[in-house]
Design a protein around this motif. Sequence first.
Motif, PDB file in Angstrom:
ATOM      1  N   LEU A 170     -64.699  63.310  15.969  1.00  0.00           N
ATOM      2  CA  LEU A 170     -63.449  62.861  16.569  1.00  0.00           C
ATOM      3  C   LEU A 170     -63.327  63.373  18.010  1.00  0.00           C
ATOM      4  O   LEU A 170     -62.887  62.641  18.911  1.00  0.00           O
ATOM      5  CB  LEU A 170     -62.260  63.345  15.737  1.00  0.00           C
ATOM      6  N   GLY A 171     -63.725  64.615  18.232  1.00  0.00           N
ATOM      7  CA  GLY A 171     -63.650  65.163  19.582  1.00  0.00           C
ATOM      8  C   GLY A 171     -64.542  64.429  20.567  1.00  0.00           C
ATOM      9  O   GLY A 171     -64.113  64.112  21.687  1.00  0.00           O
ATOM     10  N   THR A 172     -65.774  64.153  20.171  1.00  0.00           N
ATOM     11  CA  THR A 172     -66.681  63.430  21.064  1.00  0.00           C
ATOM     12  C   THR A 172     -66.236  61.982  21.254  1.00  0.00           C
ATOM     13  O   THR A 172     -66.424  61.395  22.322  1.00  0.00           O
ATOM     14  CB  THR A 172     -68.114  63.462  20.510  1.00  0.00           C
ATOM     15  N   ARG A 173     -65.623  61.418  20.231  1.00  0.00           N
ATOM     16  CA  ARG A 173     -65.114  60.045  20.352  1.00  0.00           C
ATOM     17  C   ARG A 173     -63.997  59.985  21.395  1.00  0.00           C
ATOM     18  O   ARG A 173     -63.946  59.072  22.225  1.00  0.00           O
ATOM     19  CB  ARG A 173     -64.606  59.556  18.989  1.00  0.00           C
ATOM     20  N   MET A 174     -63.089  60.949  21.343  1.00  0.00           N
ATOM     21  CA  MET A 174     -61.984  60.968  22.299  1.00  0.00           C
ATOM     22  C   MET A 174     -62.477  61.246  23.724  1.00  0.00           C
ATOM     23  O   MET A 174     -61.849  60.822  24.696  1.00  0.00           O
ATOM     24  CB  MET A 174     -60.964  62.024  21.879  1.00  0.00           C
ATOM     25  N   ALA A 175     -63.621  61.948  23.817  1.00  0.00           N
ATOM     26  CA  ALA A 175     -64.199  62.220  25.136  1.00  0.00           C
ATOM     27  C   ALA A 175     -64.981  61.036  25.679  1.00  0.00           C
ATOM     28  O   ALA A 175     -65.459  61.085  26.823  1.00  0.00           O
ATOM     29  CB  ALA A 175     -65.089  63.451  25.068  1.00  0.00           C
ATOM     30  N   GLY A 176     -65.151  59.999  24.863  1.00  0.00           N
ATOM     31  CA  GLY A 176     -65.844  58.803  25.330  1.00  0.00           C
ATOM     32  C   GLY A 176     -67.307  58.728  24.964  1.00  0.00           C
ATOM     33  O   GLY A 176     -67.983  57.772  25.332  1.00  0.00           O
ATOM     34  N   HIS A 177     -67.813  59.702  24.196  1.00  0.00           N
ATOM     35  CA  HIS A 177     -69.234  59.697  23.801  1.00  0.00           C
ATOM     36  C   HIS A 177     -69.375  59.003  22.450  1.00  0.00           C
ATOM     37  O   HIS A 177     -69.479  59.640  21.404  1.00  0.00           O
ATOM     38  CB  HIS A 177     -69.768  61.124  23.756  1.00  0.00           C
ATOM     39  N   ARG A 178     -69.372  57.680  22.474  1.00  0.00           N
ATOM     40  CA  ARG A 178     -69.338  56.905  21.231  1.00  0.00           C
ATOM     41  C   ARG A 178     -70.594  57.091  20.394  1.00  0.00           C
ATOM     42  O   ARG A 178     -70.536  57.173  19.172  1.00  0.00           O
ATOM     43  CB  ARG A 178     -69.158  55.420  21.547  1.00  0.00           C
ATOM     44  N   GLY A 179     -71.748  57.142  21.020  1.00  0.00           N
ATOM     45  CA  GLY A 179     -72.995  57.270  20.264  1.00  0.00           C
ATOM     46  C   GLY A 179     -73.051  58.572  19.487  1.00  0.00           C
ATOM     47  O   GLY A 179     -73.407  58.600  18.293  1.00  0.00           O
ATOM     48  N   ALA A 180     -72.699  59.672  20.146  1.00  0.00           N
ATOM     49  CA  ALA A 180     -72.701  60.967  19.460  1.00  0.00           C
ATOM     50  C   ALA A 180     -71.654  60.991  18.352  1.00  0.00           C
ATOM     51  O   ALA A 180     -71.885  61.563  17.272  1.00  0.00           O
ATOM     52  CB  ALA A 180     -72.437  62.079  20.467  1.00  0.00           C
ATOM     53  N   ALA A 181     -70.499  60.371  18.608  1.00  0.00           N
ATOM     54  CA  ALA A 181     -69.448  60.344  17.601  1.00  0.00           C
ATOM     55  C   ALA A 181     -69.902  59.596  16.352  1.00  0.00           C
ATOM     56  O   ALA A 181     -69.626  60.018  15.220  1.00  0.00           O
ATOM     57  CB  ALA A 181     -68.189  59.701  18.181  1.00  0.00           C
ATOM     58  N   ARG A 182     -70.590  58.492  16.551  1.00  0.00           N
ATOM     59  CA  ARG A 182     -71.067  57.715  15.401  1.00  0.00           C
ATOM     60  C   ARG A 182     -72.087  58.504  14.597  1.00  0.00           C
ATOM     61  O   ARG A 182     -72.056  58.508  13.357  1.00  0.00           O
ATOM     62  CB  ARG A 182     -71.670  56.403  15.894  1.00  0.00           C
ATOM     63  N   ALA A 183     -73.001  59.179  15.285  1.00  0.00           N
ATOM     64  CA  ALA A 183     -74.017  59.969  14.585  1.00  0.00           C
ATOM     65  C   ALA A 183     -73.383  61.121  13.805  1.00  0.00           C
ATOM     66  O   ALA A 183     -73.734  61.374  12.646  1.00  0.00           O
ATOM     67  CB  ALA A 183     -75.037  60.502  15.590  1.00  0.00           C
ATOM     68  N   LEU A 184     -72.442  61.810  14.428  1.00  0.00           N
ATOM     69  CA  LEU A 184     -71.782  62.919  13.754  1.00  0.00           C
ATOM     70  C   LEU A 184     -70.951  62.433  12.562  1.00  0.00           C
ATOM     71  O   LEU A 184     -70.922  63.072  11.502  1.00  0.00           O
ATOM     72  CB  LEU A 184     -70.886  63.669  14.738  1.00  0.00           C
ATOM     73  N   GLY A 185     -70.273  61.289  12.725  1.00  0.00           N
ATOM     74  CA  GLY A 185     -69.488  60.748  11.626  1.00  0.00           C
ATOM     75  C   GLY A 185     -70.352  60.350  10.447  1.00  0.00           C
ATOM     76  O   GLY A 185     -70.001  60.607   9.290  1.00  0.00           O
ATOM     77  N   ALA A 186     -71.492  59.710  10.726  1.00  0.00           N
ATOM     78  CA  ALA A 186     -72.399  59.316   9.648  1.00  0.00           C
ATOM     79  C   ALA A 186     -72.981  60.539   8.950  1.00  0.00           C
ATOM     80  O   ALA A 186     -73.114  60.565   7.716  1.00  0.00           O
ATOM     81  CB  ALA A 186     -73.516  58.442  10.207  1.00  0.00           C
ATOM     82  N   ALA A 187     -73.325  61.567   9.733  1.00  0.00           N
ATOM     83  CA  ALA A 187     -73.844  62.798   9.132  1.00  0.00           C
ATOM     84  C   ALA A 187     -72.787  63.457   8.264  1.00  0.00           C
ATOM     85  O   ALA A 187     -73.073  63.946   7.163  1.00  0.00           O
ATOM     86  CB  ALA A 187     -74.316  63.755  10.225  1.00  0.00           C
ATOM     87  N   GLY A 188     -71.543  63.475   8.748  1.00  0.00           N
ATOM     88  CA  GLY A 188     -70.459  64.064   7.965  1.00  0.00           C
ATOM     89  C   GLY A 188     -70.235  63.338   6.648  1.00  0.00           C
ATOM     90  O   GLY A 188     -70.030  63.969   5.606  1.00  0.00           O
ATOM     91  N   LEU A 189     -70.293  62.001   6.685  1.00  0.00           N
ATOM     92  CA  LEU A 189     -70.109  61.231   5.458  1.00  0.00           C
ATOM     93  C   LEU A 189     -71.255  61.475   4.485  1.00  0.00           C
ATOM     94  O   LEU A 189     -71.051  61.519   3.265  1.00  0.00           O
ATOM     95  CB  LEU A 189     -69.990  59.739   5.781  1.00  0.00           C
ATOM     96  N   THR A 190     -72.467  61.668   5.000  1.00  0.00           N
ATOM     97  CA  THR A 190     -73.612  61.972   4.141  1.00  0.00           C
ATOM     98  C   THR A 190     -73.423  63.305   3.425  1.00  0.00           C
ATOM     99  O   THR A 190     -73.676  63.417   2.221  1.00  0.00           O
ATOM    100  CB  THR A 190     -74.901  62.006   4.975  1.00  0.00           C
ATOM    101  N   VAL A 191     -72.969  64.310   4.160  1.00  0.00           N
ATOM    102  CA  VAL A 191     -72.711  65.613   3.542  1.00  0.00           C
ATOM    103  C   VAL A 191     -71.575  65.505   2.527  1.00  0.00           C
ATOM    104  O   VAL A 191     -71.612  66.117   1.453  1.00  0.00           O
ATOM    105  CB  VAL A 191     -72.396  66.669   4.618  1.00  0.00           C
ATOM    106  N   THR A 192     -70.560  64.714   2.844  1.00  0.00           N
ATOM    107  CA  THR A 192     -69.458  64.499   1.906  1.00  0.00           C
ATOM    108  C   THR A 192     -69.960  63.859   0.614  1.00  0.00           C
ATOM    109  O   THR A 192     -69.510  64.216  -0.481  1.00  0.00           O
ATOM    110  CB  THR A 192     -68.380  63.605   2.543  1.00  0.00           C
ATOM    111  N   ALA A 193     -70.885  62.910   0.729  1.00  0.00           N
ATOM    112  CA  ALA A 193     -71.448  62.268  -0.460  1.00  0.00           C
ATOM    113  C   ALA A 193     -72.196  63.285  -1.321  1.00  0.00           C
ATOM    114  O   ALA A 193     -72.097  63.259  -2.558  1.00  0.00           O
ATOM    115  CB  ALA A 193     -72.376  61.129  -0.048  1.00  0.00           C
ATOM    116  N   ALA A 194     -72.948  64.188  -0.678  1.00  0.00           N
ATOM    117  CA  ALA A 194     -73.654  65.223  -1.430  1.00  0.00           C
ATOM    118  C   ALA A 194     -72.669  66.143  -2.145  1.00  0.00           C
ATOM    119  O   ALA A 194     -72.859  66.508  -3.316  1.00  0.00           O
ATOM    120  CB  ALA A 194     -74.547  66.031  -0.489  1.00  0.00           C
TER     121      ALA A 194
END
Length: 335
Positions: A170-194
């Motif tokens: 969310l922080g990187t998304r608000m800063a305008g770094h969309r690519g990093a935000a997407r990668a971090l969000g996908a990684a977070g959802l993967t850990v949540t699934a585990a």
Amino acid sequence: MRTGSGQAGDPPAAAQRAEPAISSPLATTRWVAWHDDLAAWLDRLGWLGTLSDWLTGVLAPIRERHQDNLVLELLHGGRWVGHPLHPALSDLPIGLWAGVVVMDATDRDSAPRRGLDAAGMLSAAGILAAGATALTGLSDWTVSNDQDRRLGLFHGLLNTAALGLQCASLGTRMAGHRGAARALGAAGLTVTAAAGYLGGHLVFTKGVMVNRVAWASGPRRWTRALQEADLPDDSPAAVEAEGRQIMLYRHGGRLYAIDNICSHAGGLLSRGPVADLTVTCPLHGSRFALADGCVSRGPASQPQPVLPTRIRNGWIEVRGSQPAPRRPASGRTQP
């Protein structure tokens, strides 16, 4: 004759082609039981047991001091909800963060943009929901035991890591770094699934937070449980009738019989104190009325089954809530 026709005179199959290898039963067992092996491996982690013991030492006295607090009981779900609150709340952050991943995957605009867009709003909502979910999960964790407590702690640590990744996203998304935000969000959802998988193991394999007496129904006929002389007034007694564990109690000449296995986590009620015809589970402090099994204090959310009693020929007899059907003179069971 055509080679390999299966008729007499054909050459041996080994000469034509190699037989497929038969898988080892041991290898098959490993594929099937990997989740049990994983749980056993996690339970052997020394640092996890040390951390669990330390947290228990800190949080257990706080819970015991405030266990009569209504807010604490509501965090479990309690008698008003009818089941633990944590599993229901956990669907919220998972669904919201999954929506973020879908929106990111379908967003074709790669231009950097600062601030909150629709995906960012979902991400922030998921973070807020995760906070409430974590609070209820921590409350449930304080009334778990042994291996369940250690596995539950690892489940919580994974969810904490996932929450950190989502906050970074969310922080990187608000800063305008969309690519990093997407990668971090996908990684977070993967850990949540585990973490969710491990939570499923705790509920469906270990039976954590499920009603321990949901299927208790017997004995189907009046069954001798204890001699009347062996049950003094105001003294609980643990008996067994046709495999069912029952707590007997007598007060003022009236008999009470209640399932001895606590519906919350399987504690033996007969080992707990009784006051004002209410028994307190010695394991986590749930209270049940002897007259009807009603929950008067959590963390239990389901009442205790009560059993009919009677005295015949000097014996206390009990029967389950579902009596056996009568048999007619013909010997066949009535429908």
